[in-house]
Design an enzyme around this catalytic site. Structure first.
Site, PDB file in Angstrom:
ATOM      1  N   SER A  66     -37.214  15.099-107.084  1.00 34.32           N
ATOM      2  CA  SER A  66     -36.644  15.014-105.740  1.00 34.32           C
ATOM      3  C   SER A  66     -37.567  14.304-104.758  1.00 34.32           C
ATOM      4  CB  SER A  66     -36.342  16.419-105.213  1.00 34.32           C
ATOM      5  OG  SER A  66     -35.517  17.116-106.109  1.00 34.32           O
TER       6      SER A  66
HETATM    7  N1  SAH Z   1     -36.866  20.265-108.784  1.00 39.35           N
HETATM    8  C1  SAH Z   1     -36.964  19.144-109.689  1.00 39.35           C
HETATM    9  C2  SAH Z   1     -35.737  18.287-109.597  1.00 39.35           C
HETATM   10  C3  SAH Z   1     -34.996  18.451-110.808  1.00 39.35           C
HETATM   11  S1  SAH Z   1     -33.465  17.596-110.957  1.00 39.35           S
HETATM   12  C4  SAH Z   1     -38.219  18.350-109.459  1.00 39.35           C
HETATM   13  O1  SAH Z   1     -38.902  18.596-108.472  1.00 39.35           O
HETATM   14  O2  SAH Z   1     -38.541  17.505-110.297  1.00 39.35           O
HETATM   15  C5  SAH Z   1     -32.466  18.975-111.443  1.00 39.35           C
HETATM   16  C6  SAH Z   1     -32.847  19.647-112.719  1.00 39.35           C
HETATM   17  O3  SAH Z   1     -31.907  20.700-112.915  1.00 39.35           O
HETATM   18  C7  SAH Z   1     -32.765  18.752-113.963  1.00 39.35           C
HETATM   19  O4  SAH Z   1     -33.984  18.809-114.644  1.00 39.35           O
HETATM   20  C8  SAH Z   1     -31.637  19.380-114.774  1.00 39.35           C
HETATM   21  O5  SAH Z   1     -31.830  19.290-116.174  1.00 39.35           O
HETATM   22  C9  SAH Z   1     -31.677  20.820-114.302  1.00 39.35           C
HETATM   23  N2  SAH Z   1     -30.454  21.587-114.522  1.00 39.35           N
HETATM   24  C10 SAH Z   1     -29.160  21.211-114.347  1.00 39.35           C
HETATM   25  N3  SAH Z   1     -28.323  22.218-114.666  1.00 39.35           N
HETATM   26  C11 SAH Z   1     -29.109  23.267-115.040  1.00 39.35           C
HETATM   27  C12 SAH Z   1     -28.847  24.586-115.501  1.00 39.35           C
HETATM   28  N4  SAH Z   1     -27.608  25.066-115.629  1.00 39.35           N
HETATM   29  N5  SAH Z   1     -29.901  25.379-115.802  1.00 39.35           N
HETATM   30  C13 SAH Z   1     -31.180  24.936-115.682  1.00 39.35           C
HETATM   31  N6  SAH Z   1     -31.491  23.696-115.268  1.00 39.35           N
HETATM   32  C14 SAH Z   1     -30.472  22.868-114.950  1.00 39.35           C
END
Ligand code: SAH
Length: 219
Positions: A66
């Site tokens: 993000s």
């Molecule tokens: N906070 C992260 C941004 C991640 S993007 C950072 O700072 O890098 C969102 C993430 O949510 C992705 O890695 C994706 O795989 C995860 N995600 C999506 N659906 C999910 C679920 N049901 N359970 C766990 N993770 C999930």
């Protein structure tokens, strides 16, 4: 990590910090957490030189790290207290997790890609974080064994109110999540009223990858 990884050029971090303050990030704990976290540890080699820009960047498994402003805004909106136990859904690179770990007592974080989880765990070890507990699984289900939480942050977009996660929040807890179908969602803040209800506030429009059901088959 390879030889291309480099420390922030001295002008880039101050510029990022100024950009965050200019956009309304005032929480000193949040600003300090961003300032002391090497974002270039979390970005892929191809984008290392853009680590200190205030922008989202691609990571493995088609996901994103993000934008620092959104990470700051969401952390500030959670109004975390030093004793807070926080649940994060969507570990991704682990950058947001690291910021949360610096402003709270304990962070529980769930990721549905094993590859991302392993890489994030290695980064937490490199940074010597001792208050992060990880789980490979479907974050949509929350973490019932560890509930209730003081705060919950969802970093992937749910189509509707995250009702299941709200049941794992303490009565006066706070949950922040992007909610909506399609590429642009509304960043919502749910504040428990202590009686089982919530005050819901829309903070701004955001673009997050979707919250998907189940775990990914990436091995
Ligand atoms: N906070 C992260 C941004 C991640 S993007 C950072 O700072 O890098 C969102 C993430 O949510 C992705 O890695 C994706 O795989 C995860 N995600 C999506 N659906 C999910 C679920 N049901 N359970 C766990 N993770 C999930």
């Amino acid at each position: 990590m390879n030889g291309k990884a480099k420390a922030a050029p001295s002008t880039d971090l101050p510029r990022l910090m100024q950009a965050l303050r200019d956009q309304g990030i005032t929480d000193l704990q949040v600003l300090a957490a961003i300032e002391t976290t090497p974002r270039d540890l979390f970005t892929p080699d191809l984008f290392k030189d853009r680590s200190w820009e205030d922008s989202a960047l691609p990571i493995a498994c088609g996901q994103t790290i993000s934008q620092p402003y959104i990470v700051s805004l969401m952390t500030q909106a959670l109004t975390i207290e030093p004793r807070s136990r926080v649940l994060e859904i969507g570990t991704g690179s682990g950058y947001q997790t690291t910021i949360l770990s610096k402003v709270s007592r304990l962070v529980y974080t769930i990721e549905r890609y094993r590859t991302l989880m392993k890489e994030a765990e290695a980064r937490f070890a490199t940074l010597g974080l001792t208050n992060v507990i990880t789980k490979f699984g479907d974050g949509g289900e929350g973490w019932a064994e560890q509930a209730p939480f003081d705060r919950i942050m969802v970093t992937a977009a749910a189509e509707d109110d995250p009702k299941r996660l709200l049941t794992q929040l303490k009565p006066n807890g706070v949950l922040v999540a992007p909610v909506g179908k399609g590429p642009v969602q509304s960043l919502r803040r749910y504040a428990g009223d202590g009686k089982g209800g919530f005050k819901v506030e829309a903070l701004c429009d955001v673009r997050f990858v979707p919250l998907l059901d189940g775990v990914a088959r990436d091995q």
